[in-house]
Design a protein around this motif. Structure first.
Motif, short mmCIF file in Angstrom:
data_model
loop_
_atom_site.label_atom_id
_atom_site.label_comp_id
_atom_site.label_asym_id
_atom_site.label_seq_id
_atom_site.Cartn_x
_atom_site.Cartn_y
_atom_site.Cartn_z
N ASP A 1 0.85 -1.19 0.00
CA ASP A 1 0.00 0.00 0.00
C ASP A 1 0.89 1.24 0.00
O ASP A 1 0.95 1.98 0.98
CB ASP A 1 -0.91 -0.01 1.23
N PRO A 2 1.62 1.49 -1.10
CA PRO A 2 2.63 2.56 -1.10
C PRO A 2 2.04 3.97 -0.95
O PRO A 2 2.73 4.86 -0.47
CB PRO A 2 3.31 2.40 -2.46
N PHE A 3 0.79 4.16 -1.34
CA PHE A 3 0.20 5.50 -1.30
C PHE A 3 -0.68 5.72 -0.07
O PHE A 3 -1.30 6.77 0.07
CB PHE A 3 -0.62 5.75 -2.57
N GLY A 4 -0.76 4.73 0.81
CA GLY A 4 -1.57 4.89 2.01
C GLY A 4 -3.05 4.93 1.72
O GLY A 4 -3.80 5.67 2.37
N LEU A 5 -3.52 4.11 0.78
CA LEU A 5 -4.94 4.10 0.38
C LEU A 5 -5.73 3.00 1.05
O LEU A 5 -6.91 2.79 0.75
CB LEU A 5 -5.04 3.95 -1.14
N GLY A 6 -5.09 2.26 1.96
CA GLY A 6 -5.79 1.21 2.67
C GLY A 6 -5.93 -0.08 1.90
O GLY A 6 -6.86 -0.87 2.15
N TRP A 7 -5.02 -0.39 0.97
CA TRP A 7 -5.14 -1.59 0.14
C TRP A 7 -4.90 -2.88 0.94
O TRP A 7 -5.53 -3.89 0.70
CB TRP A 7 -4.16 -1.52 -1.02
N ASP A 8 -3.92 -2.85 1.85
CA ASP A 8 -3.64 -3.99 2.72
C ASP A 8 -3.32 -5.26 1.92
O ASP A 8 -3.80 -6.35 2.23
CB ASP A 8 -4.83 -4.24 3.66
N LEU A 9 -2.51 -5.14 0.86
CA LEU A 9 -2.16 -6.30 0.04
C LEU A 9 -1.15 -7.22 0.70
O LEU A 9 -1.18 -8.44 0.51
CB LEU A 9 -1.61 -5.82 -1.32
N LEU A 10 -0.23 -6.65 1.46
CA LEU A 10 0.81 -7.44 2.12
C LEU A 10 0.79 -7.26 3.64
O LEU A 10 1.81 -7.39 4.30
CB LEU A 10 2.19 -7.04 1.57
N GLY A 11 -0.36 -6.96 4.17
CA GLY A 11 -0.47 -6.69 5.60
C GLY A 11 -0.47 -5.20 5.87
O GLY A 11 0.04 -4.41 5.08
N ARG A 12 -1.03 -4.81 6.99
CA ARG A 12 -1.13 -3.41 7.32
C ARG A 12 0.23 -2.87 7.77
O ARG A 12 0.88 -3.46 8.63
CB ARG A 12 -2.16 -3.18 8.42
N PRO A 13 0.69 -1.73 7.20
CA PRO A 13 1.97 -1.15 7.63
C PRO A 13 1.95 -0.82 9.12
O PRO A 13 1.00 -0.24 9.64
CB PRO A 13 2.08 0.13 6.79
N GLY A 14 2.99 -1.22 9.80
CA GLY A 14 3.10 -0.91 11.23
C GLY A 14 2.45 -1.91 12.13
O GLY A 14 2.55 -1.78 13.36
N ALA A 15 1.77 -2.91 11.60
CA ALA A 15 1.14 -3.92 12.46
C ALA A 15 2.23 -4.71 13.19
O ALA A 15 3.12 -5.27 12.59
CB ALA A 15 0.28 -4.86 11.62
N GLY A 16 2.13 -4.74 14.51
CA GLY A 16 3.13 -5.44 15.31
C GLY A 16 4.46 -4.74 15.37
O GLY A 16 5.49 -5.37 15.67
N LEU A 17 4.49 -3.44 15.09
CA LEU A 17 5.75 -2.69 15.07
C LEU A 17 6.39 -2.64 16.45
O LEU A 17 5.73 -2.30 17.43
CB LEU A 17 5.48 -1.26 14.57
N ASN A 18 7.65 -2.97 16.51
CA ASN A 18 8.44 -2.84 17.73
C ASN A 18 9.29 -1.60 17.58
O ASN A 18 10.27 -1.60 16.83
CB ASN A 18 9.30 -4.07 17.96
N PRO A 19 8.97 -0.49 18.28
CA PRO A 19 9.68 0.77 18.04
C PRO A 19 11.14 0.76 18.51
O PRO A 19 11.92 1.58 18.06
CB PRO A 19 8.86 1.79 18.83
N ALA A 20 11.48 -0.15 19.41
CA ALA A 20 12.86 -0.19 19.92
C ALA A 20 13.30 -1.63 20.11
O ALA A 20 13.42 -2.11 21.24
CB ALA A 20 12.97 0.59 21.23
N PRO A 21 13.54 -2.37 19.02
CA PRO A 21 13.86 -3.80 19.15
C PRO A 21 15.18 -4.07 19.86
O PRO A 21 15.35 -5.15 20.42
CB PRO A 21 13.91 -4.27 17.69
N LEU A 22 16.10 -3.13 19.83
CA LEU A 22 17.40 -3.35 20.46
C LEU A 22 17.48 -2.76 21.86
O LEU A 22 18.46 -3.01 22.58
CB LEU A 22 18.51 -2.74 19.60
N GLY A 23 16.48 -1.97 22.25
CA GLY A 23 16.56 -1.25 23.52
C GLY A 23 17.51 -0.07 23.40
O GLY A 23 18.28 0.04 22.44
N ALA A 24 17.46 0.81 24.37
CA ALA A 24 18.30 2.02 24.31
C ALA A 24 19.78 1.68 24.37
O ALA A 24 20.58 2.13 23.54
CB ALA A 24 17.93 2.96 25.46
N SER A 25 20.18 0.87 25.33
CA SER A 25 21.60 0.51 25.47
C SER A 25 22.07 -0.33 24.29
O SER A 25 23.18 -0.13 23.77
CB SER A 25 21.83 -0.24 26.78
N GLY A 26 21.23 -1.27 23.86
CA GLY A 26 21.62 -2.13 22.75
C GLY A 26 21.80 -1.36 21.46
O GLY A 26 22.72 -1.63 20.68
#
Length: 406
Positions: free
Chosen positions: A331-356
């Motif tokens: 969904d490159p244009f943000g039109l809600g197509w959801d062809l390959l899953g919703r962008p940001g679903a299950g997003l981990n904003p800090a996978p390494l942690g601050a120190s990592g």
């Protein structure tokens, strides 16, 4: 404006400085810089042996050189398609950097991933350069057109790093689309005006630097003959990239909260680029002999690659873009197509942690400088390495301080 914490000093307490405080590491940024700098100095001075030099300079595999095989044409067509999609999405797609493919693809991924791929695989840019692909269709270059001084590329790199390091909204989709469209139009138009080979080999900083970095995995940097202005271009790239880290650190807290933050950031960027270029140029002068001077640029190339990848990881920008990209491709244009899953679903904003995150950034940047120290050692005898080794050590320490003061 970038939010930054303000420091207050209570009565009876001892004031501290950003480089002596502890953030998310066991030691202060100053100590971190000393440790990493000492490692680089030790490797540069102690690494054994000098490789036998080639009898002639090594040609660099640039994107503009010679013809293209059918295997190269296929990924180039894909790169051109992604470029067009990014421009259109940035200009008319969703005005949200988490729902538009342009910020994640161009700012978050393209620059650091191309650098990392060049380090690991070699001349990746020759397989992907979309501007050379467009220019080949529209113009022809004379066989005699070849690389000369890259001083123009050092100057033209400044607007690129202003956008990445000094501009307040580098992830805004409209800004990304405009920047990409303008850069593409200028590059292709210049290829038409002065010749494709001449422009891309002397004025287009991205392709030039990526071609140099691509020499690293094949162990061919010691045989490379840097063109005139190589030190200036590398200095601008290193200084401009490090300023992005400094601006997001406690070292730049007061200017970020000032009324004219963008103007101050622009002046800071120019100062960092000038200092970076001057420092590398001075190293080349101090190197002494004519045979030793080219090794300065050779040793700085992997250091620049490490800096670019490390700074791109700042604020989890790289890891966030990697997680967003699969959904955004659907969904490159943000039109809600959801062809390959919703962008940001299950997003981990800090996978390494601050120190990592800071630890990985420091490891990547230091690895680049260590690779540069080995390149130096393979090209210069032990007794002649000291000036350049000390310079690399100081640059590594400064880079570590910039990354650690968060």
């Amino acid at each position: 404006m970038i939010p930054v914490p303000r420091f207050t000093v209570a009565l009876g307490t001892v004031p501290t400085h950003p480089i002596t405080q502890r953030y998310d590491l066991p030691v202060s940024p100053f100590v971190t810089g000393c440790i990493t700098g000492a490692m680089v100095l030790l490797v540069a001075l102690a690494w054994p042996g000098v490789r036998r030099p080639r009898t002639s300079p090594l040609p660099v595999v640039e994107s503009w050189r010679n013809g293209l095989s059918p295997l190269v044409v296929i990924p180039r067509l894909l790169a051109v398609a992604l470029l067009v999609v990014a421009i259109i999405a940035g200009r008319v797609g969703a005005d949200d950097d988490l729902e538009n493919i342009a910020p994640a693809l161009v700012v978050g991924l393209a620059w650091p991933v191309l650098v990392l791929a060049s380090v690991l695989l070699g001349p990746v840019w020759r397989w992907t350069d979309p501007w050379d692909s467009a220019a080949r269709v529209l113009t022809r270059s004379h066989p005699g057109d070849g690389p000369g001084s890259v001083w123009p590329a050092a100057a033209l790199a400044l607007p690129w790093f202003w956008y990445l390091s000094a501009y307040q909204y580098p992830l805004a989709p409209r800004s990304v689309g405009l920047m990409l469209a303008v850069y593409s139009l200028v590059t292709v138009a210049a290829c038409l005006a002065v010749g494709r080979v001449r422009w891309l080999s002397t004025c287009e900083p991205l392709g030039i630097v990526l071609a140099w970095i691509a020499l690293l995995p094949r162990g061919r940097l010691p045989d490379w003959e840097p063109p005139r202005g190589a030190e200036a271009l590398l200095g601008v790239v290193a200084g401009g990239t490090l300023f992005a880290a400094v601006r997001r650190s406690e070292l730049w807290a007061a200017p970020n909260s000032a009324e004219r933050a963008t103007l101050l950031a622009t002046l800071g960027l120019l100062a960092f680029c000038a200092v970076g270029a001057l420092a590398i140029w001075c190293l080349a002068i101090v190197a002494g002999s004519r045979s030793t001077r080219p090794t300065v640029a050779q040793a700085v190339v992997p250091a620049v690659a490490g800096i670019v990848v490390a700074v791109a990881m700042d604020r989890n920008r790289l890891t966030t873009s990697l997680q967003l990209l699969p959904g955004l491709l659907g969904d490159p244009f943000g039109l809600g197509w959801d062809l390959l899953g919703r962008p940001g679903a299950g997003l981990n904003p800090a996978p390494l942690g601050a120190s990592g995150l800071i630890a990985v950034q420091l490891a990547v940047a230091t690895a680049g400088y260590l690779a540069g120290a080995i390149v130096l050692a393979r090209s210069v005898r032990r007794g002649e390495r000291a000036p350049v080794a000390v310079g690399l050590s100081l640059l590594c320490g400064a880079s570590a301080i910039a990354l650690a003061t968060h």
